[in-house]
Design a protein around this motif. Structure first.
Motif: not given
Length: 346
Positions: A206-215
């Motif tokens: 599975r992949v968790v995509v994160m940006d700016k401290g959020k999922i």
């Protein structure tokens, strides 16, 4: 070993590295934390490892509070990007280090330590380098030794921070395949951090995509690639063509030109996202994007072309099969085959 992260917040001064992050990692899973620099992925990994502490929130391993234990008590193996091998120790002693420094009450005998190190060197297929020193190894070999050292203490969880980031492209690809195979053998719950989309999609369950401290999105590699939940995920994973459109009464327009595509739930100023290989070339016709071929390059079975769209000369890059050769100056039309429209995108 399952991992649960609940409402984790981590702030460095005015910068919020993690903003109420929730995540569950299943027993035996190989999970990728994927995102650009500053997205919070390494901060999250370090908190799970016990190398850093959240401002608020909970971390549990199999239902037990992990934050009540220090890094040395969590039985976590950690692999760094730059190997962190001891230069003055042989390969054998580097792998044995974690076993030798364990408290006397739980420390293995010398015979058991030697047997364990041999087992691990066999596992990473480098038993023949046992007496060499890190300076005598290639980058790929050093990283495999670093992984063997992390596994020596029989960790309940394996964490890897950009494990292949310091290696060249060919070695990275080889080690990605090797890590996937190795995980299927050892089946320890594993999380690795990467900013390389191909790496995450190829290796992880599975992949968790994160940006700016959020999922932004959690899913299988196929899910996040084929069904991106947000504009950020679409633009970050894979190469996308992004065009500003306006949606009114279900009609999508690029400038003044109506497009023959479904608006979905979008309304008002929006962005049209299309993968480069999903722009289909067809005959000139109503409801299609029209343009002129400016440049063509070939890459194995595909040709990559720069197309100047009619009207405002916007340049888009497409990938097309070589069975329909494109030539500079050709007038063509483009029809999105698969696409997403995200409303309210500036």
């Amino acid at each position: 070993m399952t991992i649960e992260v609940r409402n984790i917040v981590k702030q460095y001064g005015a910068f919020k590295a993690l903003d109420n992050v929730d995540l569950r990692v299943a027993d035996g899973e190989l999970l990728a934390l994927l995102g650009p620099s500053g997205s919070g992925k390494t901060s999250l990994l370090r908190i799970i490892a016990g190398l850093d502490w959240p401002d608020s929130g909970e971390v549990s391993f199999d239902g037990e509070n992990a934050l009540a234990r220090g890094a040395g008590e969590r039985h976590v193996g950690f692999v760094f990007q730059h190997y962190a091998l001891f230069r003055h120790m042989s390969v054998f002693e580097n792998v044995a280090f974690g076993l030798r420094v364990q408290p006397r009450a739980v420390r293995k005998s010398e015979a058991q330590i030697r047997a364990r190190v041999k087992e691990l060197l066999d596992l990473v297929q480098l038993d023949w380098l046992a007496n060499r020193y890190p300076s005598q190894l290639s980058g790929g070999q050093r990283q495999r030794i670093a992984l063997a050292r992390a596994l020596a203490i029989e960790p309940r969880i394996l964490l890897l921070d950009e494990p292949f980031g310091a290696l060249d492209a060919k070695v990275r690809k080889e080690l990605r395949q090797w890590l996937r195979t190795l995980h299927e053998e050892i089946h320890v719950t594993s999380i690795f951090v990467t900013h390389d989309q191909e790496e995450a999609l190829e290796v992880a369950n599975r992949v968790v995509v994160m940006d700016k401290g959020k999922i932004e999105q959690i899913g299988t590699p196929g899910d996040v690639y084929d069904n991106p939940a947000t504009a950020f995920v679409h633009s970050f994973i894979g190469e996308s063509i992004v065009l500003p459109v306006d949606v009114s009464d279900g009609q999508v327009k690029l400038g003044h030109r109506p497009l023959n595509i479904d608006a979905g739930s979008a309304s008002g100023p929006s962005k049209l996202f299309v993968r480069r290989h999903d722009m289909q070339i067809g005959p000139l016709g109503e409801g299609a994007l029209e343009g002129t071929v400016r440049r063509v390059r070939t890459f194995g079975p595909i040709q990559r072309a720069d197309i100047a769209l009619s009207g405002d000369d916007t340049l888009v890059e497409i990938d097309a099969p070589r069975d329909r050769p494109l030539t500079t100056g050709d007038a063509i039309s483009l029809q999105p085959r698969r696409y997403r429209i995200f409303a309210g995108q500036e």
